[in-house]
Structures are given as C-alpha cells and as structure tokens.
Design an enzyme around this catalytic site. Structure first.
Site, PDB file in Angstrom:
ATOM      1  N   HIS A   1       0.819  -1.216   0.000  1.00 27.58           N
ATOM      2  CA  HIS A   1       0.000   0.000   0.000  1.00 27.58           C
ATOM      3  C   HIS A   1       0.851   1.264   0.000  1.00 27.58           C
ATOM      4  O   HIS A   1       0.360   2.337  -0.323  1.00 27.58           O
ATOM      5  CB  HIS A   1      -1.047  -0.013   1.127  1.00 27.58           C
ATOM      6  CG  HIS A   1      -0.535   0.314   2.497  1.00 27.58           C
ATOM      7  ND1 HIS A   1      -0.191  -0.640   3.430  1.00 27.58           N
ATOM      8  CD2 HIS A   1      -0.345   1.499   3.120  1.00 27.58           C
ATOM      9  CE1 HIS A   1       0.194  -0.047   4.547  1.00 27.58           C
ATOM     10  NE2 HIS A   1       0.103   1.245   4.392  1.00 27.58           N
TER      11      HIS A   1
ATOM     12  N   ASP B   1       1.308  -7.693   2.319  1.00 25.72           N
ATOM     13  CA  ASP B   1       1.418  -6.255   2.067  1.00 25.72           C
ATOM     14  C   ASP B   1       2.880  -5.819   1.883  1.00 25.72           C
ATOM     15  O   ASP B   1       3.463  -5.178   2.755  1.00 25.72           O
ATOM     16  CB  ASP B   1       0.760  -5.495   3.223  1.00 25.72           C
ATOM     17  CG  ASP B   1       0.413  -4.058   2.841  1.00 25.72           C
ATOM     18  OD1 ASP B   1       0.938  -3.563   1.833  1.00 25.72           O
ATOM     19  OD2 ASP B   1      -0.378  -3.440   3.580  1.00 25.72           O
TER      20      ASP B   1
ATOM     21  N   SER C   1       4.059   2.219   8.380  1.00 31.21           N
ATOM     22  CA  SER C   1       3.827   1.222   7.342  1.00 31.21           C
ATOM     23  C   SER C   1       5.112   0.946   6.602  1.00 31.21           C
ATOM     24  O   SER C   1       5.814   1.873   6.196  1.00 31.21           O
ATOM     25  CB  SER C   1       2.793   1.723   6.342  1.00 31.21           C
ATOM     26  OG  SER C   1       1.530   1.397   6.809  1.00 31.21           O
TER      27      SER C   1
HETATM   28  N1  ARG Z   1      -4.554   0.584   7.521  1.00 33.47           N
HETATM   29  C1  ARG Z   1      -3.246   0.600   6.941  1.00 33.47           C
HETATM   30  C2  ARG Z   1      -2.635   1.996   7.035  1.00 33.47           C
HETATM   31  O1  ARG Z   1      -3.114   2.818   7.745  1.00 33.47           O
HETATM   32  C3  ARG Z   1      -3.255   0.069   5.566  1.00 33.47           C
HETATM   33  C4  ARG Z   1      -3.919   0.922   4.538  1.00 33.47           C
HETATM   34  C5  ARG Z   1      -3.884   0.377   3.150  1.00 33.47           C
HETATM   35  N2  ARG Z   1      -4.652  -0.821   2.990  1.00 33.47           N
HETATM   36  C6  ARG Z   1      -5.944  -0.828   2.601  1.00 33.47           C
HETATM   37  N3  ARG Z   1      -6.589  -1.968   2.520  1.00 33.47           N
HETATM   38  N4  ARG Z   1      -6.560   0.283   2.287  1.00 33.47           N
HETATM   39  O2  ARG Z   1      -2.017   2.562   6.190  1.00 33.47           O
HETATM   40  N1  GLU Z   2      -1.066   1.389   7.629  1.00 39.20           N
HETATM   41  C1  GLU Z   2      -0.422   2.440   8.363  1.00 39.20           C
HETATM   42  C2  GLU Z   2       0.546   3.271   7.528  1.00 39.20           C
HETATM   43  O1  GLU Z   2       0.356   3.486   6.363  1.00 39.20           O
HETATM   44  C3  GLU Z   2       0.254   1.854   9.521  1.00 39.20           C
HETATM   45  C4  GLU Z   2      -0.744   1.354  10.412  1.00 39.20           C
HETATM   46  C5  GLU Z   2      -0.938   2.257  11.563  1.00 39.20           C
HETATM   47  O2  GLU Z   2      -1.519   3.348  11.436  1.00 39.20           O
HETATM   48  O3  GLU Z   2      -0.496   1.801  12.605  1.00 39.20           O
HETATM   49  O4  GLU Z   2       1.471   3.824   8.015  1.00 39.20           O
END
Ligand code: ARG
Ligand code: GLU
Length: 720
Positions: free
Chosen positions: A84, A221, A655
């Site tokens: 991502h 990921d 991330s």
């Molecule tokens: N929650 C994760 C972050 O904050 C992953 C985001 C990307 N993944 C997704 N399925 N949208 O970045």
């Molecule tokens: N998915 C998040 C990012 O893009 C990390 C997850 C979080 O917020 O802990 O940095």
C-alpha cells in the site's frame, strides 16, 4: 473512596506504569531503554541500532515516498516497503494492457526496474539536540506567546542556515514534546528510486478494505524498490548511468519466525500521535470530528463501490482514491469506538483534575492552574471552525471536477501583458494536470458524489459557515441535483476533449471565459469563503491551543518526573525516526474471544471467494498451497505463516517499517494495527493495541516460489 481509587487508577494507567510496549523512542537516546530492552530479550546493544560513528541499523531505514517507511535488505540498495506504500507507483505504471495492480510485476533484471519520477527515500545521517540554541533569548515568564515564537522562529532559521552552509545533506529542525525540545536532523535524500517488484493485488491487498485495520489478517502487504545513485555514489535524480546504491548496512533476514512472548522492535517513521491531550480535545476528536468524516466518507465510498463493481476500468481508476478515503474512514470509526469502550475521555478527565490539583500544591506551578479551564474554553470556540474545515474538505473538495479546475486558476488571470513564455508554461502545466486527471476520472461518479456532498454541506453547516455557493443553490435552483446537472452541462472541466482543445487554442482573450467556468467559480467560491471566514480564525485558535499544549506538556513532564522519576516520557510522533519495542502475542478483543498471534495460508483459503474482489485467490497460489510447496519458508509447524501481531506502539507512517527480532534480524514488515487499538494515537492500552506485520517468510515465499524472482533472493542475507 471510590473517587480516590479512580484517580489512582488513572495515574497508574496513564503514567506510572508506562508499559514496555508503550512508547516511540528517539534512536539517539536509546541508551535509556537498553536495559529494559535487554531484560525483555534483546541480544544486541543499542549501539547496533543507532550509532553515529559506526554503521548501524539506522543506515538501512528510510522514509519512503514521504509517508511510509522502507528498509534496505541487500548490499545493492534493495528496499522493502508495503504494497500500500508502493501502491501509487504500481498504479502509475499500470495500464489496462500492463495491469501491474492486478497481475503483479517482477523486474527480472536491473534493466527492467522502473523509474519513479518524484519518489524519494530519505535516510537520517545524524541528529543533535539544539534545544538550548533554539530557545536562546526566550524568557518563559515575561514574554508573550508571539514574542516567544518570533524568537524561536528566527533562531531556527539561523541554526538551519548555518548547518546547511557546512553540509551536503538536507537539514531540518523539528520540535519535540510540543515545543519543549528541538532536534536538528541531517538527511540524505535519494531521488532515483525504482520499482522492482510487487505481488498482484489479490496477494498484496488480500482482504482489501474489508479486512483493513482488522485482525486476523492475511495480506501480503509488500512491494520492492531499489535505490540508485550516481557512479560516484551521490544521491542524484534519475539517470541511465546511475548504479544500485551500496548501503552501509542492510538487514539480514530471519527464517526462524516468531513465537508468543518473543522480543521484537520496530524501526521507522511514525507520523503523528497525540498522547498528551486534555480530555476536552480527545472528546472533540473522537465524538465530534471523526463521526462527521466517517459519515461523509462512508457515503462517498458507497458511490465509488457501486461503479467500481460494475466496470473493471473504473475499479483501477478509483482504486487509490478508494483506499485513501477508506483508510481514514475505518480507522476513525475504530478510534471512536475504542475511546468510548475504554472510557478514554473519562480517564483523561480524571487526570486533568488530578493535574490541576497537583498544580495547586505549589507556588512554582502557577502556570498550570488554569490550563484545563482555558483548554475547555478554546476548544469550545474552535469546534465550529474545525467542523467547517472538515465539512469543506469532506464535501466540496471531494468533487473532483472542482479541484481539477483549480489547476487553471493562474491561467484564468492571464492578460495581454502576460509574457508569452509564462503563458506557455501555464498551458504546459495545465496539460500535464489534465493528463493525470483524466486517466483516473469517471464523470458519473463525480456527478453523484457532487449531488450528495453538496446536499450534506447545505444540511449540516450553520448560516455563518456557508459559502455563498450553497445559498445560491438553495435560492436559485429547484434542488441540488438541478444545480449539479447544470454544473456538469456547462463546465468544460469534465471533458478531456474540451479541455485539450481549449488549451491548444489558448490566448489571453480567453482567460475571462475560463474564469467564468462554473466549476472554477464554485471552487473559488468555497475556497475564498474558507480563507476569509475560517482559516485565519482556525490558525489563530490552533496557535493558542498549541501554546497551551506546550505548557501542559511541560507540566505533565514535571508531574511525571516527580511521580515516577526513573521512567522516561516519550515524545509524540512527528515524522522522525523512532524505535518502539514489544513482545509477540495474541490478545482478547472482547469477552470470550481470544486472538492467536499468527495467521497462515490456510486462512487465505478459508476466506477465498472468487466472486468477491477482495478475496480472490490465484490458481498459482492455490497450487502452491495444495502441494505444500513452501520450501525453506515454511514454519517448523509445517504451515506457511502469513502475518503476526505484537505489542509495538506504531502509527501511520510506520507502514513498511522493519519488525526485527532479538538479534536485529528482519522478521517482517509492519503494515497495520488492530481495529480495537486504533485509539492508540490518543491513548495507548497495551492489552488491545497491537501492530500487524506480514511475516517475511511469506514475502520471500511469494518472491521466490510464486513469482520466480529468485535473483532478488540471491541478493539478500538470509539467516536460516
Ligand atoms: N490501515 C493501513 C494503514 O493505515 C493500511 C492501509 C492500506 N490498505 C488498505 N486496505 N486500504 O495505512
Ligand atoms: N497502515 C499504516 C501506515 O500506512 C500503519 C498502520 C498504523 O496506522 O499503525 O502507516
């Protein structure tokens, strides 16, 4: 009695017992944590993690693309980050014919690695405490906030210029502890970063937005990039002559996996946390602002979904926009729920009271007496302005044709006196913007979103906060739809053909017509309103709040130092390099439910559903699964582990961060948190706040067994 118990409990949970897993520590100061880290199981020294004189792990961690973390895993500058995090670049290189989003991409030679213009990797070279110099001339007691900040600003400028004159690195000075400490950071900025590999989305984004923020998780990921430098080793822009970067350090990769209770640490770039707010701020964030964003984004996402399901082209076009909106949407839902379940506001409130009581116990604490009251007053005043900003950005600015039109503002002000050269440049820029915009634009989505968000904007903002546009719609049109129909019928910005034709034939006499385009007018109307009526006041109130927060932070540090002298306090995240550590382990999200600490490929097969986009499994992966063809990447239990959780205090920006074992070997890539624990940006509760990582053995399995990109594995240092 009850009251006393409650306040004791609050002190304990928020301060006295800063549990090992809470905290994002400054690597340069990690000596203070070394003993605890070693007691928890770490086999190395903190000098191995951060050293200014010798090569250390910090030489293999980068800020990737300005918003994520990446780590170097070979002596040829090979870089891991999340799928991502690489997503925009994967999309950038994808077309319907070469659909890397869907099918993945693997460069089978250096020549096939794809340049990514604008992508950077930033590496911290060193940092130093410059607090004394930044605060030189500041008189805490006899100075207004404005005077103080003027002095601080000038000092920063001077120190930075001085440093810049003596180095080739980029220099930044960052505030820590809300303006109570300052560090100067020297960065090397790599500007030639190329895309090397990515799994297909049904591996890299398996579970999609449905599983996002949720455990158990089965997402592969990761994506792979490489840093290139000039033949003499300089960080320069892309050039054909550039060569793979030879780093001072790269992470060895462990094939041993993790077990419950294992020590881990995460090294990366957390963006922003707010652990030291007063209760009124937490309440506003969780119960006023987030619910508005969640509601509006939910409605936009419903519209995206409807069209994306119907048309594969639209699915690609809106993939990135969908992921962007959806990520905050879901997270904020989790924050609100977590704060409320955890009684977070009540706990903060009890602390506010305790803090004030403490302030009254000594003459020297005069600055803290009224703090909480003043916060309450200011946040109340701030609330309508915050809402106005939230509504603007989650409604009008979600209408794509409006924000696209904004690119033409300067062109609309051209006169016959404007030099031709400048006009040519503006036209060329506008053409470029149009190319990017129309590649991913689907007008029916935009029309439907426009009607919905404008209606919401009208319904929910009081008279004082309504741009003229909204009143015009209400007064002059039968309904919002009638306005939207007219907008799209009359604007040229929804048609690529019209825009290009206009640009090809542009001359100054046409500027007036441009300025009258209804999309550009609508955009300018809402933005002018914002600048005249919302922004200045917001900045002012925000400044006053920041000033209070600085004093409150200082007070909390004093309070804490008294109550618990041998425990440090960590600064909120601010997009600087940090280390956090914690143990691998499952948790209990609610009554009767216990989560295991890892997931396996079996779980992917259980979730598989060829009819649901997020849960499609390719034949190739199924075949490997059925033959149990995992090679050396299998766990000792024989299965293929996919992801695991641990108690590391991470946030957005982490991330792609390396998660490392007791020996500093790479175990996986951090990519998410559990939904129950997303409130950890405001309040950390070790029992439910867990970080989610993809197991590096799954990453290697995909690279090697699935994709056959064995040349990449051969570059790496693998510890069996
Ligand atoms: N929650 C994760 C972050 O904050 C992953 C985001 C990307 N993944 C997704 N399925 N949208 O970045
Ligand atoms: N998915 C998040 C990012 O893009 C990390 C997850 C979080 O917020 O802990 O940095």
């Amino acid at each position: 009695m009850k009251k006393i118990l409650l306040s004791l409990f609050v002190t304990t949970s928020l301060f006295l017992n800063l549990r090992a897993d809470e905290g994002m520590w400054i690597p340069m100061l990690l000596q203070n944590n070394e003993q605890e880290m070693q007691e928890m199981g770490m086999n190395i020294s903190v000098e191995d993690i951060y050293s200014i004189n010798n090569s250390s792990m910090k030489d293999a961690v980068v800020l990737f693309g300005g918003g994520c973390t990446g780590e170097i895993v070979s002596d040829k500058g090979l870089l891991f980050t999340n799928h991502h995090c690489g997503f925009d670049w994967i999309q950038y290189h994808s077309t319907v014919e070469h659909d890397y989003l869907t099918n993945g991409f693997w460069a089978m030679s250096f020549e096939e690695e794809l340049p990514c213009p604008g992508l950077t990797a930033v590496m911290l070279k060193k940092m130093e405490d410059v607090t004394a110099r930044v605060l030189e001339g500041v008189d805490e007691r006899n100075m207004s906030a404005e005077e103080r900040s003027e002095i601080v600003k000038n000092n920063i400028k001077k120190i930075k210029e001085e440093a810049e004159a003596n180095t080739d690195y980029e220099v930044e000075i960052k505030s820590f502890y809300h303006g109570n400490q300052y560090y100067m950071i020297y960065n090397e900025v790599f500007k030639d970063v190329r895309m090397v590999g990515t799994p297909p989305s049904n591996i890299g984004k398996f579970g999609g937005d449905t599983d996002n923020w949720v455990w158990p998780r089965h997402t592969g990921d990761f994506s792979i990039f490489r840093i290139y430098v000039s033949p003499d080793g300089k960080a320069v822009e892309y050039s054909e002559d550039n060569m793979p970067y030879k780093p001072n350090y790269h992470f060895p990769i462990s094939l041993k996996g993790v077990e419950e209770g294992d020590f881990t640490f995460v090294f990366g770039y957390p963006a922003r946390t707010n652990e030291y707010l007063p209760s009124v701020a937490v309440d506003q964030e969780a119960n006023v602002i987030y619910p508005v964003s969640v509601d509006l984004r939910g409605k936009i996402l419903d519209i995206y979904n409807k069209y994306q399901e119907k048309d594969p082209k639209v699915r690609i076009q809106y993939a990135s926009k969908h992921a962007g909106l959806g990520n905050g949407w879901k997270k904020w839902m989790g924050v609100t729920e977590g704060i409320n379940n955890f009684k977070g506001v009540e706990k903060k409130h009890a602390f506010d009271k305790q803090f004030t009581k403490w302030a009254y116990q000594s003459r020297a604490r005069g600055a803290y007496l009224e703090l909480i009251k003043e916060f309450e007053k200011l946040y109340a005043e701030y609330e309508p302005y915050r809402l106005a900003t939230t509504y603007l950005s989650e409604t009008a600015l979600q209408i794509e044709v409006l924000t696209f039109a904004a690119n033409f503002n300067r062109l609309s002000k051209v006169t016959k006196d404007t030099p031709q050269e400048e006009i040519d440049k503006l036209v060329a820029n506008a053409k470029e913007a149009a190319k990017v915009f129309f590649k991913d634009y689907h007008q029916p989505i935009d029309e439907e979103v426009a009607a919905m968000v404008l209606q919401e904007y009208i319904n929910n903002q009081p008279a004082d906060f309504r741009p003229e546009l909204l009143n015009t719609i209400v007064e002059k049109y039968d309904n919002v739809q009638a306005y939207v129909d007219e907008l799209f019928a009359k604007t040229m910005f929804a048609s690529e053909e019209n825009v290009n034709k206009f640009l090809d034939e542009f001359k100054p006499s046409k500027a007036k017509k441009l300025a009258k385009d209804p999309a550009l007018m609508a955009y300018n109307n809402v933005m002018d309103f914002y600048f005249d009526n919302v922004r200045n006041k917001s900045v002012e109130l925000n400044g006053q709040i920041a000033e209070l927060q600085r004093v409150f932070m200082r007070g909390q540090m004093e309070f804490h130092a008294e109550q618990n002298p041998d425990k440090m306090m960590y600064p909120d995240a601010n997009f600087t390099l940090r280390v956090t550590y914690g143990k691998v382990g499952g948790f209990s999200p609610r009554d009767a439910v216990r989560y295991k600490h890892f997931t396996t490929l079996d779980g992917i097969m259980q979730k598989e559903n060829p009819d649901i986009y997020d849960y499609v499994v390719t034949d190739r992966l199924r075949e490997l699964y059925e033959n149990k063809d995992y090679g050396r990447y299998a766990d000792k239990d024989g299965s293929m582990h996919v992801a695991f959780i641990a108690g590391n205090h991470t946030t957005g920006g982490n991330s792609g961060s390396p998660i490392l074992n007791a020996d500093g070997h790479l175990l996986g890539l951090n990519f998410d948190r559990t939904w129950e624990g997303t409130m950890s940006d405001l309040i950390y509760d070790p029992s439910i706040c867990k970080n989610i990582s993809v197991d590096v053995r799954y990453v290697l399995f995909i690279i090697d067994k699935y994709a056959g990109a064995t040349r990449l594995i051969e570059e790496m240092t693998i510890v069996e």
